[in-house]
Motif scaffolding. Structure first.
Motif, mmCIF file in Angstrom:
data_model
loop_
_atom_site.group_PDB
_atom_site.id
_atom_site.type_symbol
_atom_site.label_atom_id
_atom_site.label_comp_id
_atom_site.label_asym_id
_atom_site.label_seq_id
_atom_site.Cartn_x
_atom_site.Cartn_y
_atom_site.Cartn_z
ATOM 1 N N SER A 45 0.844 -1.203 0.000
ATOM 2 C CA SER A 45 0.000 0.000 0.000
ATOM 3 C C SER A 45 0.875 1.247 0.000
ATOM 4 O O SER A 45 2.075 1.178 0.259
ATOM 5 N N ALA A 80 -6.846 -5.162 -6.907
ATOM 6 C CA ALA A 80 -6.987 -3.953 -6.097
ATOM 7 C C ALA A 80 -8.466 -3.737 -5.837
ATOM 8 O O ALA A 80 -9.273 -3.774 -6.778
ATOM 9 N N ALA A 81 -8.816 -3.576 -4.586
ATOM 10 C CA ALA A 81 -10.225 -3.386 -4.204
ATOM 11 C C ALA A 81 -11.113 -4.476 -4.776
ATOM 12 O O ALA A 81 -12.244 -4.218 -5.231
ATOM 13 N N LEU A 85 -6.089 -6.935 -11.618
ATOM 14 C CA LEU A 85 -5.215 -5.979 -12.296
ATOM 15 C C LEU A 85 -4.421 -6.697 -13.374
ATOM 16 O O LEU A 85 -4.090 -7.890 -13.251
ATOM 17 N N LYS A 101 -4.070 3.268 -11.333
ATOM 18 C CA LYS A 101 -4.262 4.330 -10.338
ATOM 19 C C LYS A 101 -4.553 3.814 -8.925
ATOM 20 O O LYS A 101 -4.848 4.608 -8.028
ATOM 21 N N ALA A 102 -4.463 2.514 -8.718
ATOM 22 C CA ALA A 102 -4.682 1.978 -7.374
ATOM 23 C C ALA A 102 -3.464 2.280 -6.498
ATOM 24 O O ALA A 102 -2.319 2.177 -6.940
ATOM 25 N N VAL A 105 -2.206 -2.771 -3.624
ATOM 26 C CA VAL A 105 -2.349 -3.946 -4.477
ATOM 27 C C VAL A 105 -2.164 -5.206 -3.637
ATOM 28 O O VAL A 105 -1.364 -5.235 -2.689
#
Length: 595
Positions: A45, A80-81, A85, A101-102, A105
């Motif tokens: 992060s 991510a979220a 990805l 843009k995260a 991961v």
């Protein structure tokens, strides 16, 4: 100018702040340990970039071979979220994850671990050994960042042993100040037998996997003696705690050093014989000495590490060879072997090097440098083309120790060099160069070592063993001197009842007259090969210069090869203390053996 400098400081501060906000954590679990898999989750992060490259080391420090740990990775994915990805593999050991843009991961992958050794991960239904360079990836450019590791043991497993620092209040969770420390901290997970002892002011944990006929109380006492003797050389023990991870198999051996831990291989039933028990203690002495020699007192090339490529040094003869030498000194000083055994052990070490044809081809420095392509990749001709930096370094250490003691009238020894170099590395916060090591030897001894370096470090000079042992009043005799024993010069191996040549010694009779590795031996002078070759009656009754007929099968064709026997060139040294040693020699002996 002032405004520009102020702006630069602000930018640097912002960059450092952004970088310090990056957090890295791992979770390792075991869904299918019986199939030899670890499940690894990596969370990063605080990112602010288009993509992140995550990398798997290609080698393990202390074992100088590119092992390609990435070959055991499968099932790599990134999200991510909760959304997948895009990622791609851009190098043999690099996965590039496009962040879209995260800022955070999650990366998941599996590692297959089924190679039993002290340097590679191994997992089965009884335990998991996590050799960290083969388990954990790291983000490009972030080796300096801290990370946490949470272990989720398989059901029925209840212990974790590691040199990593525990995170307070979180079971089986540990932290590493940077990736060099993480990669230098193996982890044992399972139901290992754990016992502790304190020595040199340091708590030591011993984690025994695989059972065995060891006596824990005896081991605690005897291992502590080794710790105390090793610490005495350097004047301080740099650790708060130390972990021994011991893997006991039916047949095993070897060890690998780490910053505040080691992994040892042992045979579970070796502890109740004198040879087996002393062999284990010698391994403990060797690996524990690495706590200083190579982990802190180290060649300049060995740290900070490049985990993508080979890290070359010409000084493994010090890092490993001197450690092999000192294991004997610690065993003597701790009272496990007698002075007589100590002296004869080193005399045999000299014999072994002198009897290695490759020792006349490859120097100690060259052997160190070529470890990456030769030592861990031996073939049938290795004995003829090279020499181990362990064995040659052990002999160089012996000679250097005696030379220093002789030059100083017994007031100094190699101990003083090792301590001074350890303190120098500690002060400078870097490793040493070969020139710096030589300079320190000369400073301690008060004499030039230029000729010594030319002969024994960078050259292939035969060992002047009589001269050096004589410094300490030790008489050395070659038991083979004056004997004229016929010698063929081969090694053989038996496969499914058939005998094959496995090695041919340089310049031997077999070498000169054309016996080859992989030739199947049928007989010698009509005597079947199964009765023996080197020791068969046909050779024992022959003299150098006699001709024997060797029957072989090569590539399916039977051949009879006449071989003219030569004299055995090998030496067999017997070393004993001279009862009439001079006071000067006794001073050298005392400095050499120590207390």
């Amino acid at each position: 100018m002032k405004k520009s400098l102020a702006g630069l400081v602000v930018l640097l501060a912002m960059g450092m702040t952004a970088r310090s906000q990056v957090k890295i954590g791992f979770e390792v679990s075991f869904k299918e340990p019986q199939a030899h898999y670890a499940e690894v989750e990596m969370n990063i992060s605080g990112l602010n970039k288009e993509y992140v490259d995550v990398k798997m080391p290609v080698w393990a420090p202390g074992s100088y071979l590119v092992r390609e740990f990435a070959k055991q990775v499968e099932g790599f994915n990134a999200s991510a979220a909760g959304k997948s990805l895009k990622f791609e593999k851009v190098r043999k050991n690099i996965w590039r994850v496009h962040l879209a843009k995260a800022a955070a991961v999650k990366i998941n992958y599996r590692v297959y671990a089924f190679e039993i050794s002290v340097r590679t991960p191994f997992i089965d239904d009884t335990h998991a050994f996590l050799s960290s360079t083969g388990i954990f990836m790291y983000p490009e450019g972030m080796l300096h960042l801290p990370s946490t590791v949470k272990i989720v043991p398989f059901k029925g497993w209840d212990k974790v042993s590691t040199g990593l620092e525990p995170v307070s209040g979180k079971k089986f969770t540990y932290r590493a100040a940077d990736f060099d420390i993480l990669f230098d901290s193996p982890i044992e997970v399972g139901n290992q037998d754990v016992f502790e002892f304190k020595a040199a002011g340091v708590k030591h944990e011993v984690a025994m996997y695989g059972g065995g006929n060891y006596d824990a109380a005896r081991l605690k006492t005897d291992m502590a003696k080794i710790v105390e003797k090793a610490t005495a050389v350097y004047g301080e023990n740099p650790n708060k705690h130390y972990t021994f991870i011991v893997h006991n198999y039916e047949k095993s051996g070897g060890g690998l050093e780490h910053l505040n831990s080691t992994v040892l291989g042992a045979s579970r039933n070796q502890y109740n014989t004198e040879k087996g028990y002393l062999g284990f203690l010698s391994l403990v002495a060797h690996e524990y000495h690495h706590l200083w020699n190579v982990k802190r007192l180290r060649p300049v090339a060995l740290g900070p590490f490049d985990y993508d490529n080979e890290n070359y040094t010409t000084n493994l003869w010090v890092a490993e060879g001197f450690t092999a030498y000192y294991e004997n000194k610690f065993m003597l000083r701790a009272g496990f072997i007698s002075p007589e055994v100590f002296v004869q052990t080193l005399a045999k070490a000299v014999s072994d090097v002198e009897n290695t044809p490759g020792a006349k081809i490859q120097s100690a420095a060259a052997s160190s440098y070529d470890a990456w392509i030769k030592y861990y990749r031996p073939n049938e001709n290795s004995n003829n083309t090279g020499v181990s930096y362990y064995s040659k370094g052990e002999v160089v250490g012996l000679l250097m120790d005696l030379e220093i003691a002789k030059a100083t009238g017994g007031t100094k020894s190699l101990d003083d060099v090792m301590k001074a170099m350890y303190l120098q590395c500690k002060t400078l916060k870097r490793g040493y160069t070969d020139a710096e090591f030589k300079t320190m030897v000369e400073k301690i001894s008060g004499i030039s070592f230029t000729d010594f370096w030319a002969k024994y470090v960078n050259g292939t000079q035969e060992t002047a063993y009589g001269q050096y042992f004589g410094y300490a009043g030790i008489k050395v005799r070659n038991e083979n001197e004056g004997k004229s024993t016929a010698y063929l010069g081969i090694a053989s191996v038996k496969k499914e009842g058939r005998i094959f040549i496995s090695a041919v010694s340089r310049h031997s009779a077999a070498w000169v007259d054309g016996l080859n590795v992989n030739d199947e031996l049928i007989g010698v002078d009509g005597i079947p090969a199964e009765l023996g070759v080197e020791k068969s009656a046909s050779i024992l009754g022959k003299k150098p210069g006699d001709i024997i007929q060797v029957d072989v099968i090569r590539d399916g064709f039977k051949k009879t090869i006449p071989v003219t026997l030569k004299a055995n060139p090998n030496i067999n040294l017997l070393a004993v203390a001279d009862e009439n040693a001079s006071p000067e020699q006794l001073k050298v002996r005392a400095a050499w053996m120590g207390k």
